[in-house]
Scaffold this active site. Structure first.
Site, PDB file in Angstrom:
ATOM      1  N   GLU A  20       0.830  -1.200   0.000  1.00 35.03           N
ATOM      2  CA  GLU A  20       0.000   0.000   0.000  1.00 35.03           C
ATOM      3  C   GLU A  20       0.861   1.244   0.000  1.00 35.03           C
ATOM      4  OE1 GLU A  20      -1.649   3.441   1.894  1.00 35.03           O
ATOM      5  OE2 GLU A  20      -0.392   2.003   2.981  1.00 35.03           O
ATOM      6  N   GLN A 110      -5.929   5.636  16.238  1.00 37.33           N
ATOM      7  CA  GLN A 110      -5.771   4.203  16.020  1.00 37.33           C
ATOM      8  C   GLN A 110      -4.343   3.742  16.304  1.00 37.33           C
ATOM      9  OE1 GLN A 110      -7.362   3.662  12.014  1.00 37.33           O
ATOM     10  NE2 GLN A 110      -9.335   3.047  12.847  1.00 37.33           N
ATOM     11  N   ALA A 299     -11.345  -4.408   7.482  1.00 39.63           N
ATOM     12  CA  ALA A 299     -10.632  -5.690   7.439  1.00 39.63           C
ATOM     13  C   ALA A 299      -9.188  -5.567   7.883  1.00 39.63           C
ATOM     14  CB  ALA A 299     -10.701  -6.276   6.032  1.00 39.63           C
ATOM     15  N   ASP A 300      -8.487  -4.503   7.444  1.00 40.69           N
ATOM     16  CA  ASP A 300      -7.093  -4.345   7.863  1.00 40.69           C
ATOM     17  C   ASP A 300      -6.994  -3.755   9.264  1.00 40.69           C
ATOM     18  OD1 ASP A 300      -6.295  -1.166   7.420  1.00 40.69           O
ATOM     19  OD2 ASP A 300      -7.839  -1.841   6.037  1.00 40.69           O
ATOM     20  N   GLN A 301      -8.010  -2.990   9.700  1.00 36.97           N
ATOM     21  CA  GLN A 301      -7.964  -2.354  11.009  1.00 36.97           C
ATOM     22  C   GLN A 301      -8.160  -3.357  12.145  1.00 36.97           C
ATOM     23  OE1 GLN A 301     -10.613   1.070  11.079  1.00 36.97           O
ATOM     24  NE2 GLN A 301      -9.917   1.732   9.071  1.00 36.97           N
ATOM     25  N   HIS A 323      -4.293  -2.529   1.413  1.00 43.02           N
ATOM     26  CA  HIS A 323      -4.100  -2.179   2.819  1.00 43.02           C
ATOM     27  C   HIS A 323      -4.073  -3.438   3.688  1.00 43.02           C
ATOM     28  CE1 HIS A 323      -5.101   2.034   1.802  1.00 43.02           C
ATOM     29  NE2 HIS A 323      -4.527   2.328   2.952  1.00 43.02           N
TER      30      HIS A 323
END
Length: 356
Positions: A20, A110, A299-301, A323
């Site tokens: 990414e 985050q 999904a990536d978080q 990502h």
């Protein structure tokens, strides 16, 4: 169960242009460095971006992580493409961070969330000033509806508030978070329940009243034309802000799943109808993959907390993104966890993520 590799191992070296190629590699590395005690060096930071190197919001994340973990820094300046971060002992506490620009408050939050939640003994309050609605970053309405929903499923309660909205170029938004001490738990979700309703917010700050109304009406008309006859409710909002801006967020609520939120963001010269179309298009793409339990932005978080949880996690995602793949690779540099990302086999079929 300990999932981290030995802190005594040599420096973790990361290529910031990989996959990414944005700030995500840096943010994940900062979180994991604080949690594992492993130092890292990241080179070619955002090398493929229009403005390569650290931008102010990335630098603020680095500085906040360094403050939280008493870290030594090398190369921590705007424009730097090479950074070394050597963490010390994490000292959870209340934090107030002014990004100084319209940079994303959500991305800084985050970065800090897991180190605070997993190391604190009492709840911590984080106040961030900057942008709350940013392109290519989680908008406040996504954080409030979807990110919080996923964290609740993982046993990590967070409360959020936005006393003031922040838009480019003025910034000045205020994001407040209350983070409870918690450890993530494993999670399995490979199907999506029935669609219960679609709700949304069309909001603006210091613009004509018809902007929010036009976004709302366009979204309602599009959803009706597409035949989504479930309960649909979109409210109009006027946000306090030092600047001007507009956004619409559409949230799909499915039985047994975290809400999935999609945001259209206004900008100078962009018609309100086009802003609404962006959110509707993303929502319809998600709804078109009925077995995707997780939206592509989440999904990536959620991958990082699940990689830190004991036990095996499995979830389906409506679309596998770069990502997601990049975050899996970054996590693998710090943690001894096997992560499999399986691509979709057809446009209406979900991808699959397994954290073994």
């Amino acid at each position: 169960m300990s999932t981290s590799k030995s802190p005594s191992e040599s420096l973790v070296v990361l290529d910031g242009s990989r996959g990414e190629g944005g700030g995500q590699i840096l943010r994940t590395a900062l979180s994991l460095s604080l949690l594992t005690g492993r130092p890292f060096r990241i080179v070619k930071i955002r090398a493929n971006r229009d403005k390569p190197g650290l931008r102010p919001q990335h630098l603020k994340a680095v500085e906040a992580a360094a403050l939280l973990g008493r870290a030594d820094l090398l190369g921590a300046e705007v424009g730097s493409r090479d950074l070394v971060f050597r963490p010390g002992r994490v000292e959870p506490r209340d934090l107030a961070i002014d990004i100084g620009t319209a940079g994303s408050t959500g991305l800084v939050l985050q970065t800090l969330h897991l180190p605070l939640a997993m190391r604190a003994e009492t709840a911590c309050r984080v106040v961030l000033t900057g942008g709350t609605f940013n392109p290519k970053a989680p908008a406040y309405l996504f954080l409030e509806q979807t990110w919080r929903g996923h964290l609740a499923n993982l046993g990590m309660p967070v409360a959020l508030a936005m006393p003031s909205a922040g838009f480019y170029p003025r910034g000045g938004g205020r994001l407040e978070a209350w983070i409870e001490p918690a450890r993530p738990r494993a999670w399995v979700r490979t199907t999506r329940g029935d669609l219960l309703r679609i709700r949304g917010v069309a909001g603006s700050a210091n613009l004509r009243e018809d902007v929010a109304r036009r976004m709302r009406e366009r979204a309602l008309a599009r959803l009706a034309d597409e035949g989504w006859n479930v309960d649909v409710e979109i409210e109009a909002a006027s946000w306090p802000s030092p600047g001007q801006g507009a956004a619409i967020a559409l949230t799909a609520e499915h039985a047994g799943s975290a809400p999935a939120t999609f945001v259209g963001l206004g900008e100078r010269g962009k018609p309100a109808e086009r802003v609404a179309d962006e959110a509707v298009d993303e929502l319809l793409d998600f709804l078109g993959v009925p077995d995707g339990a997780v939206d592509p932005h989440s999904a990536d978080q959620i991958l990082l907390p699940l990689a830190l949880a004991d036990g095996r996690s499995v979830y389906t995602v409506s679309r596998v993104t770069e990502h997601l793949r990049t975050n899996a690779a970054t996590i693998g540099a710090f943690l001894d966890r096997e992560i499999e990302v399986e691509e979709s086999v057809a446009p209406d079929q979900p991808g699959r993520v397994v954290v073994a």
